[in-house]
Design an enzyme around this catalytic site. Structure first.
Site: not given
Length: 230
Positions: A104, A124
């Protein structure tokens, strides 16, 4: 010192320096990085920001030994906002593992250069969480809706060649050439008109990302709903 800062010819270089932990982010390191980016953004002498990692990986995501807290997510979201809204171009030089929050972070930059041995993954989903850093807005714009959902839903690892082909990175280079190539790219950008580059970045983001801060806020809400009570 877990964040090394150097400045040369208009380029602020920020190096994650926890090689023994593959540069995994703790709250303290994330905060140091946020403060360094904010200071760089405010400094008119800084024309480009370059982010890289020391050792065998760019960033292995969140350090699992660092207790999960809402403050960590808030810091990641503030860092994403600072990088995306920065008037300066942000170059990321990635290698080895680029995982979760590390990926990210790469996406929050403007131009990513990847070493050929890079491995990218958003894991995740495997721990019942959602991503941060505005990934909900950035990923579909970069790779298309279906591949974005696949990356977020499957937690599947991809290599540098696929990352380049899908549009996640600007360029793939030989591992040993990564640092010099990324610095050369940053220096090239630093020689361009800061005002022009800022206008290009701002307009492209306005047209493609919409209200990025609203995306960050919604991600934070989803993350809070999915995070088990401590």
């Amino acid at each position: 010192m877990h964040l090394i800062q150097t400045f040369d010819a208009g380029v602020l270089e920020l190096c994650l320096n926890r090689p023994e932990r593959l540069n995994a982010l703790t709250l303290a390191l994330a905060r140091d990085l946020l403060l360094a980016v904010q200071a760089g953004v405010a400094d008119p002498a800084v024309r480009v920001i370059l982010i890289r990692g020391e050792g065998r990986a760019f960033c292995a995501g969140k350090d699992r030994d660092d207790p999960p807290t809402p403050a960590f997510v808030d810091t990641l979201q503030a860092l994403a906002a600072a990088l995306v809204h920065a008037p300066q171009p942000v170059v990321t030089a990635v290698h080895g593992w680029v995982v979760g929050a590390g990926l990210e972070l790469m996406l929050n930059g403007d131009l990513a250069v990847a070493a050929r041995g890079t491995r990218c993954v958003l894991p995740e989903v495997n721990v019942g969480l959602f991503g941060t850093g505005g990934v909900a807005a950035l990923l579909p714009r970069l790779v298309g809706l279906q591949k974005a959902k696949g990356l977020l839903m499957l937690g599947q690892e991809i290599g540098a060649a696929d990352a380049e082909r899908w549009g996640l990175v600007w360029q793939v280079v030989d591992d040993e050439a990564l640092a010099s190539h990324a610095r050369g790219l940053a220096q090239q950008l630093a020689r361009s008109s800061p005002r022009l580059l800022a206008e290009v970045k701002q307009l492209v983001h306005r047209e493609q990302l919409g209200d990025f801060d609203a995306t960050l806020a919604r991600e934070t809400q989803v993350h809070a709903r999915l995070t088990p009570a401590q």
